[in-house]
Motif scaffolding. Structure first.
Motif, short mmCIF file in Angstrom:
data_model
loop_
_atom_site.label_atom_id
_atom_site.label_comp_id
_atom_site.label_asym_id
_atom_site.label_seq_id
_atom_site.Cartn_x
_atom_site.Cartn_y
_atom_site.Cartn_z
N TYR A 330 0.89 -1.17 0.00
CA TYR A 330 0.00 0.00 0.00
C TYR A 330 0.92 1.21 0.00
O TYR A 330 2.11 1.09 0.34
CB TYR A 330 -0.93 0.01 1.23
CG TYR A 330 -0.20 -0.07 2.55
CD1 TYR A 330 0.17 1.07 3.26
CD2 TYR A 330 0.18 -1.29 3.08
CE1 TYR A 330 0.87 1.01 4.46
CE2 TYR A 330 0.88 -1.38 4.28
CZ TYR A 330 1.21 -0.22 4.96
OH TYR A 330 1.91 -0.28 6.14
N ILE A 333 3.49 5.39 4.17
CA ILE A 333 3.18 6.58 4.96
C ILE A 333 4.44 6.93 5.76
O ILE A 333 4.85 6.16 6.63
CB ILE A 333 2.02 6.28 5.93
CG1 ILE A 333 0.76 5.88 5.14
CG2 ILE A 333 1.76 7.46 6.87
CD1 ILE A 333 -0.34 5.26 5.99
N HIS A 344 -3.47 8.84 6.95
CA HIS A 344 -3.00 8.17 5.73
C HIS A 344 -2.20 9.15 4.87
O HIS A 344 -2.46 9.31 3.68
CB HIS A 344 -4.19 7.57 4.95
CG HIS A 344 -4.71 6.30 5.55
ND1 HIS A 344 -5.83 5.67 5.12
CD2 HIS A 344 -4.23 5.55 6.58
CE1 HIS A 344 -6.03 4.57 5.85
NE2 HIS A 344 -5.07 4.48 6.74
N ASP A 361 4.74 4.04 8.44
CA ASP A 361 3.74 2.97 8.32
C ASP A 361 3.91 2.37 6.93
O ASP A 361 3.48 2.95 5.94
CB ASP A 361 2.35 3.56 8.52
CG ASP A 361 1.23 2.54 8.38
OD1 ASP A 361 1.48 1.44 7.86
OD2 ASP A 361 0.10 2.86 8.77
N ASP A 372 1.85 -4.89 7.38
CA ASP A 372 1.36 -3.54 7.71
C ASP A 372 1.96 -3.18 9.08
O ASP A 372 1.38 -3.53 10.11
CB ASP A 372 -0.18 -3.57 7.76
CG ASP A 372 -0.79 -2.21 7.99
OD1 ASP A 372 -0.05 -1.21 7.95
OD2 ASP A 372 -2.02 -2.15 8.23
N HIS A 448 -7.31 -4.78 12.21
CA HIS A 448 -7.93 -5.26 10.97
C HIS A 448 -7.14 -6.46 10.48
O HIS A 448 -5.99 -6.67 10.86
CB HIS A 448 -7.99 -4.15 9.91
CG HIS A 448 -6.65 -3.60 9.49
ND1 HIS A 448 -5.84 -4.24 8.59
CD2 HIS A 448 -5.98 -2.48 9.87
CE1 HIS A 448 -4.73 -3.51 8.42
NE2 HIS A 448 -4.78 -2.45 9.19
N HIS A 455 -6.07 -4.24 3.99
CA HIS A 455 -7.29 -4.35 4.80
C HIS A 455 -8.04 -5.55 4.24
O HIS A 455 -8.91 -5.42 3.39
CB HIS A 455 -8.12 -3.07 4.71
CG HIS A 455 -7.39 -1.87 5.29
ND1 HIS A 455 -7.61 -0.58 4.90
CD2 HIS A 455 -6.42 -1.78 6.24
CE1 HIS A 455 -6.81 0.24 5.56
NE2 HIS A 455 -6.07 -0.47 6.39
N GLU A 472 -2.97 -1.68 16.40
CA GLU A 472 -2.32 -0.43 16.00
C GLU A 472 -2.94 0.83 16.62
O GLU A 472 -3.51 1.65 15.91
CB GLU A 472 -2.36 -0.31 14.47
CG GLU A 472 -3.74 -0.51 13.84
CD GLU A 472 -3.74 -0.15 12.36
OE1 GLU A 472 -3.23 0.93 12.02
OE2 GLU A 472 -4.26 -0.95 11.55
N GLU A 495 2.26 -0.22 15.28
CA GLU A 495 1.41 -1.23 14.63
C GLU A 495 2.19 -2.52 14.42
O GLU A 495 3.25 -2.53 13.82
CB GLU A 495 0.93 -0.69 13.27
CG GLU A 495 0.14 -1.69 12.46
CD GLU A 495 -0.50 -1.08 11.22
OE1 GLU A 495 0.07 -0.12 10.65
OE2 GLU A 495 -1.56 -1.57 10.81
N1 GLY Z 1 -1.46 1.24 6.71
C1 GLY Z 1 -2.84 1.42 6.84
C2 GLY Z 1 -3.32 0.91 8.11
O1 GLY Z 1 -2.57 0.83 9.05
O2 GLY Z 1 -4.42 0.47 8.25
#
Ligand code: GLY
Ligand code: MN
Ligand code: MN
Length: 539
Positions: A330, A333, A344, A361, A372, A448, A455, A472, A495
Motif C-alpha cells: 500500500y 506513509i 493516511h 507505516d 502492515d 484489521h 485491509h 495499531e 502497529e
Molecule cells: N497502513 C494502513 C493501516 O494501518 O491500516
C-alpha cells in the motif's frame, strides 16, 4: 563496554535470524491451495448457482503508460492466475460436455509474440492448464458460450469494475468480456450494483430483522444520498415495515425486480474463507512481515537528522526489494512532525527533517501477501520528554490490545483495552479535558485483518485461530489542538501484525524494536547505509 557487547549480540542475532530472508522462492502457493479455495466456495454456493468472476483491469496512469498490473485478490485467491483479461466460472452442480463432466472454467488471453516482445511473456492456455483447472478456454470463446443464464437460480457476481478501458484491437478484452456477460444475464443499462445489493437484502430479510435493515439503510443513505432516488429504496424506507413485510407485497415485481444475479453472496463467502489463513498463506505473510520489520529496524540505524521523508521511504523500499519483495503493499506513509498526525499521509515530501518524530507505516508485499507495520521514532535518535510520554501511552495501549488478541475474544475487546489506556493517559497529562472527546486524539480503529489486501476481508466476529490481524493504537495531536502547545505535532502509531494461535498469539513483527529504549539503542548503531554516499547534484 556494555554497549559494545550489546552491539555485537545484536549484530550476531541479526545475522542468525535473518538469513532466511535472503532465499528466493518460486512465486506463490500450490495449485492445491487455489483448488481447495474453489471447492470451499462451491460448498457455500446455493443449489443451481454459478459464480462469475473477472480479473482486475489494467489501469492507465496517463497517455500510453499503465500501472504495473495487480491481480484482484479474490481472483488470485481462487485461481493463482495473475494475468489480465480473464474470467472464472464456478458451477455449484457439475456440467457435462463431450470431454466429460466439469464444474469450473477459466477463460484466459492467448499468447501474442508481438505484445510479448514489448510487455513480457504471457502464460497462454498451456500455462493456465498447468494450474489444474477442469477446463481452460481462450477468452475469445467466452461470447460463444451457449449457457442459458436464466436456467440458474442465482448468478453470483462481484460488482463490475468501472475503470475498464476498451482495447479497440481486441474484441475479447476485459471490457468486452464484461459486456458479453451483461448481455447474457440481461443486466439493465446503467444499473447500480450498490442499489441491487440493497434489493437483495430487502428481499431476503426476515420479519425480525426488517426494522434493523431499514435503520442500516437510513444510515447508509446519509453518505450515499443518490440511492434515495431509487423508487424501491424510497418505498422500503417510507412504508410501514409490517405492511411491507407481507410476503405478497414484498415479493411482487412492483417492489423487487426479478433478476437472478446477486452482488452480495460472493463477497460474503469469500470473506468467510479469506479471514482464516492457511499454513502456506501464514508462511508468506510471516515473510512479508519479517522483511518489513527488519526494514524498520535497519532504517532506525540508517536515519539521520536532515533526511527527507521521501529518502526514508526509499530506504525501507530498497530493503524490501533486497529481500525479494516486489513492492510495497500500500502507499507508504512516512510523516514527520505535523505530518505524523495525518492518518493516511502519503505525500512524503517534507525535506530536512530535524528534532521531530517520524511516523513510518509501511508494508512489504511478498508474493502477493502484504504486511502492515508502523514504528514512530525521533529522527535525531532521542525522544524528548513529551514525545516519550505520548509514546509510552501508545505502547501500553498496544500491549493491552495485543493481550486481548486471542481466540474467542472480540475485536471490540481489543479496542476497549487500548482505549482505556489511551483515555487514562491523555487525561492524566491534561491533554484531554473531557473523556467524551477522546476521538479527537484517538480517532481510528485498532485492528484489521491483513493478507492479500492490507485491509483484508473479515466478518469481525469472534477472533479465531489462524487469523492475522494488526493491533495499531495511535495518538495524534495536531498543531492548534486544545492543549498545551508543547504537545503539538506529536503523532504516534505503533502497529504490529499478530498471528492468532491456539494458545494465544505470536507477534510476527517483533523484529522491529518497539520499546522506546530499544529504539534509541538501535538508532545509535552503525548502518551499512552510512557509507552510501552519492555525489552532489547541483543542477
Ligand atoms: N497502513 C494502513 C493501516 O494501518 O491500516
Ligand atoms: Mn493497519
Ligand atoms: Mn499501517
Amino acid at each position: 563496554m556494555i554497549t559494545k557487547i550489546f552491539y555485537k549480540v545484536l549484530i550476531i542475532y541479526s545475522l542468525i535470524f535473518h538469513l532466511d530472508l535472503i532465499a528466493q522462492d518460486k512465486y506463490g502457493i500450490s495449485n492445491e491451495f487455489h483448488l481447495k479455495n474453489r471447492n470451499n466456495l462451491r460448498d457455500q454456493m446455493p443449489e443451481n448457482s454459478v459464480s462469475v468472476l473477472f480479473s482486475n483491469p489494467v489501469r492507465n496512469r496517463s497517455n500510453d503508460v499503465y500501472y504495473s498490473y495487480h491481480p484482484d485478490p479474490n481472483y488470485y485467491y481462487l485461481t493463482g492466475w495473475r494475468e489480465p483479461h480473464s474470467v472464472l466460472m464456478i458451477f455449484k452442480n457439475s456440467l457435462k460436455d463431450s470431454l466429460g463432466s466439469y464444474d469450473e472454467i477459466l477463460f484466459v488471453r492467448e499468447r501474442n509474440p508481438y505484445d510479448e516482445q514489448w510487455n513480457g511473456k504471457r502464460k497462454g492456455l498451456e500455462g493456465a492448464k498447468k494450474l489444474g483447472f477442469d477446463r481452460v478456454i481462450s477468452k475469445k470463446s467466452f461470447s460463444q458460450m451457449n449457457f442459458n443464464f436464466e436456467t440458474f437460480d442465482k448468478v453470483l457476481l462481484n460488482p463490475f469494475q468501472t475503470d475498464v478501458k476498451d482495447i479497440i484491437s481486441d474484441e475479447s478484452d476485459l471490457f468486452d468480456l464484461q459486456n458479453q456477460l451483461k448481455g447474457k444475464i440481461n443486466y439493465p443499462d446503467g444499473y447500480d450494483p450498490e442499489i441491487f445489493k440493497w434489493y437483495n437484502r430487502i428481499e431476503s430479510v426476515n420479519n425480525k430483522d426488517a426494522e434493523k435493515l431499514k435503520n442500516q439503510l437510513r444510515f447508509y443513505t446519509k453518505r450515499n444520498k443518490h440511492i434515495l432516488n431509487d423508487k424501491i429504496i424510497q418505498k422500503f424506507i417510507s412504508m410501514d415495515t409490517e405492511e411491507f413485510m407481507k410476503e405478497t407485497i414484498r415479493k411482487s415485481s412492483y417492489f423487487i425486480p426479478d433478476f437472478n444475479f446477486n452482488f452480495d453472496l460472493l463477497t460474503k463467502y469469500l470473506t468467510n474463507q479469506r479471514e482464516i489463513k492457511s499454513t502456506e498463506e501464514i508462511d508468506l505473510i510471516r515473510k512479508a512481515v519479517k522483511i518489513s520489520a527488519v526494514g524498520q529496524s535497519e532504517v532506525m540505524k540508517a536515519v539521520k537528522s536532515g533526511m527527507s521523508e521521501r529518502e526514508i521511504q526509499g530506504l525501507h523500499q530498497y530493503i524490501y526489494k533486497r529481500y525479494g519483495a516486489a513492492h510495497e503493499g500500500y502507499p507508504s506513509i512516512v510523516g514527520a512532525g505535523e505530518n505524523s498526525c495525518i492518518l493516511h499521509y502519503i505525500t512524503n515530501d517534507k525535506t530536512n527533517v530535524k528534532n521531530q518524530l517520524i511516523l513510518m507505516d509501511l508494508g512489504a508485499e511478498y508474493q502477493g501477501y502484504t504486511a502492515d507495520v508502523t514504528r514512530t521514532i525521533p529522527i535525531n535518535g532521542r525522544f524528548t520528554p513529551e514525545q516519550r510520554q505520548i509514546y509510552e501511552i501508545v505502547y501500553k495501549a498496544q500491549e493491552a490490545g495485543i493481550e486481548m488478541a486471542k481466540k474467542g475474544n472480540s475485536f471490540s475487546q481489543i479496542y476497549e483495552a487500548t482505549k482505556k489506556v489511551a483515555l487514562e493517559g491523555l487525561m492524566e497529562l491534561g491533554i484531554l479535558k473531557d473523556p467524551k472527546n477522546l476521538r479527537t486524539y484517538y480517532p481510528h480503529g485498532v485492528a484489521h485483518h491483513i493478507g492479500l489486501d492490507v485491509h483484508d476481508p473479515g466478518n469481525y466476529g469472534p477472533i479465531s485461530e489462524n487469523m492475522i490481524i494488526t493491533v495499531e493504537p495511535g495518538i495524534y495531536i495536531p498543531e492548534g489542538s486544545d492543549c498545551d502547545s508543547k504537545w503539538w505535532s506529536i503523532g504516534v502509531r505503533i502497529e504490529d501484525d499478530i498471528l492468532i494461535t491456539n494458545s494465544g498469539n505470536e507477534n510476527l513483527s517483533k523484529f522491529a524494536p518497539r520499546k522506546w529504549k530499544l529504539i534509541e539503542k538501535t538508532m545509535s548503531l552503525k548502518s551499512p547505509l552510512d557509507k552510501f554516499n552519492l555525489p552532489d547534484i547541483v543542477n
